[in-house]
Scaffold this active site. Structure first.
Site, PDB file in Angstrom:
ATOM      1  N   ASN A   1      31.384  23.014 -64.182  1.00 38.71           N
ATOM      2  CA  ASN A   1      32.756  22.784 -64.650  1.00 38.71           C
ATOM      3  C   ASN A   1      33.415  24.114 -64.994  1.00 38.71           C
ATOM      4  OD1 ASN A   1      35.016  21.260 -65.560  1.00 38.71           O
ATOM      5  ND2 ASN A   1      34.321  21.502 -67.680  1.00 38.71           N
TER       6      ASN A   1
ATOM      7  N   GLY B   1      45.098  20.892 -58.484  1.00 36.48           N
ATOM      8  CA  GLY B   1      44.098  21.289 -57.500  1.00 36.48           C
ATOM      9  C   GLY B   1      44.163  22.733 -57.041  1.00 36.48           C
ATOM     10  N   SER B   2      44.752  23.623 -57.857  1.00 28.51           N
ATOM     11  CA  SER B   2      44.772  25.024 -57.417  1.00 28.51           C
ATOM     12  C   SER B   2      43.344  25.582 -57.333  1.00 28.51           C
ATOM     13  CB  SER B   2      45.660  25.885 -58.321  1.00 28.51           C
ATOM     14  OG  SER B   2      45.181  25.879 -59.630  1.00 28.51           O
ATOM     15  N   ASN B   3      42.504  25.196 -58.270  1.00 27.50           N
ATOM     16  CA  ASN B   3      41.100  25.648 -58.198  1.00 27.50           C
ATOM     17  C   ASN B   3      40.395  25.054 -56.984  1.00 27.50           C
ATOM     18  OD1 ASN B   3      40.278  27.344 -60.645  1.00 27.50           O
ATOM     19  ND2 ASN B   3      41.471  25.704 -61.590  1.00 27.50           N
TER      20      ASN B   3
ATOM     21  N   HIS C   1      36.366  25.483 -67.669  1.00 31.23           N
ATOM     22  CA  HIS C   1      37.137  25.060 -68.849  1.00 31.23           C
ATOM     23  C   HIS C   1      38.075  26.207 -69.250  1.00 31.23           C
ATOM     24  CE1 HIS C   1      37.960  22.733 -72.444  1.00 31.23           C
ATOM     25  NE2 HIS C   1      38.008  23.899 -73.083  1.00 31.23           N
TER      26      HIS C   1
ATOM     27  N   LEU D   1      39.183  15.233 -65.382  1.00 37.78           N
ATOM     28  CA  LEU D   1      39.399  14.862 -66.786  1.00 37.78           C
ATOM     29  C   LEU D   1      38.468  13.778 -67.324  1.00 37.78           C
ATOM     30  CD1 LEU D   1      43.298  15.019 -66.964  1.00 37.78           C
ATOM     31  CD2 LEU D   1      41.602  16.787 -67.441  1.00 37.78           C
TER      32      LEU D   1
HETATM   33  C1  GRF Z   1      42.526  24.465 -65.005  1.00 36.76           C
HETATM   34  O1  GRF Z   1      43.129  25.243 -66.004  1.00 36.76           O
HETATM   35  C2  GRF Z   1      41.089  24.183 -65.350  1.00 36.76           C
HETATM   36  O2  GRF Z   1      40.473  25.210 -66.056  1.00 36.76           O
HETATM   37  C3  GRF Z   1      41.213  23.000 -66.241  1.00 36.76           C
HETATM   38  O3  GRF Z   1      42.265  22.246 -65.697  1.00 36.76           O
HETATM   39  C4  GRF Z   1      43.140  23.096 -64.951  1.00 36.76           C
HETATM   40  C5  GRF Z   1      43.220  22.532 -63.564  1.00 36.76           C
HETATM   41  O4  GRF Z   1      44.103  23.214 -62.741  1.00 36.76           O
HETATM   42  N1  GRF Z   1      39.950  22.332 -66.411  1.00 36.76           N
HETATM   43  P1  GRF Z   1      44.148  22.891 -61.179  1.00 36.76           P
HETATM   44  O5  GRF Z   1      44.255  21.380 -61.037  1.00 36.76           O
HETATM   45  O6  GRF Z   1      42.906  23.427 -60.559  1.00 36.76           O
HETATM   46  O7  GRF Z   1      45.386  23.568 -60.662  1.00 36.76           O
END
Ligand code: GRF
Length: 198
Positions: free
Chosen positions: A111, A12-14, A113, A94
């Site tokens: 999304n 969940g860093s994003n 990627h 996922l």
């Molecule tokens: C990221 O690299 C994103 O591009 C991919 O999965 C990873 C998720 O990272 N789809 P996080 O859970 O947001 O840390």
């Protein structure tokens, strides 16, 4: 105010970057974080950030149902309606988005990627699998793609790509770090999308 639901399966860093970026935004906010993994760290982040968060199963998603508490299960789409969700942002999610959700949120699901699509996309191409394949393929560069979601994995209209070099001593872990740096642009691209399309 455009209300965003984030779907995430992992760390969940994003998701956290998005929540922080939009905290005081006059145009959007993160209203909901949903995960298909009960143990995903994104839920801990959501708790700390004070964002409402729920989990659901793969079966829930395909059946258009979600359990809001131990006794109550409602249609997934009604649940998103209750939270007045305008835009769905996938951040390390996922599972494939089912057609009923694509129909309702037509061109309103985004999304990120971790490769330069159309290379290294498609089923099974997530997380470390992508970085391993990029390195094994002898690629000289990799990057990120932010795109609109359609009914084919990693195939929708591309909104943004950023690139980074792949060096001979890169491992999947070092490449993942470079990709995470590039991913910090995600909130800005979401903000631009909202300004352009809503
Ligand atoms: C990221 O690299 C994103 O591009 C991919 O999965 C990873 C998720 O990272 N789809 P996080 O859970 O947001 O840390």
């Amino acid at each position: 105010m455009i209300r965003i639901a984030i779907f995430a399966s992992g760390s969940g860093s994003n998701a956290e970057n998005l929540c922080r970026f939009f905290k005081n935004s006059p145009i959007c906010n993160v209203s909901l974080i949903l995960s298909n993994k009960k143990e995903a760290y994104v839920l801990t982040r959501a708790e700390k950030l004070g964002v409402p968060h729920f989990t659901f199963s793969y079966k829930n998603l395909i059946d258009n149902t979600i359990s809001v508490d131990e006794e109550t299960t409602i249609p997934f789409l009604s649940f998103l309606d209750e939270y007045k969700i305008d835009l769905i942002v996938l951040a390390g999610f996922l599972l494939k988005i089912p057609n009923y959700m694509l129909d309702k949120y037509n061109n309103k699901i985004i999304n990120i990627h971790p490769s330069l699509l159309p290379s290294f996309g498609g089923k099974g191409m997530f997380g470390e699998n992508v970085h391993k394949a990029v390195i094994e393929g002898g690629e000289k560069e990799s990057g990120i793609t932010i795109h609109i979601v359609n009914d084919i994995y990693d195939n929708g209209t591309i909104l943004h790509q950023s690139r980074c070099p792949v060096t001979p001593n890169d491992t999947p872990e070092t490449l993942a770090q470079k990709i995470h740096e590039l991913e910090k642009i995600y909130p800005k691209i979401v903000e631009k999308f909202v300004k352009d399309r809503f």
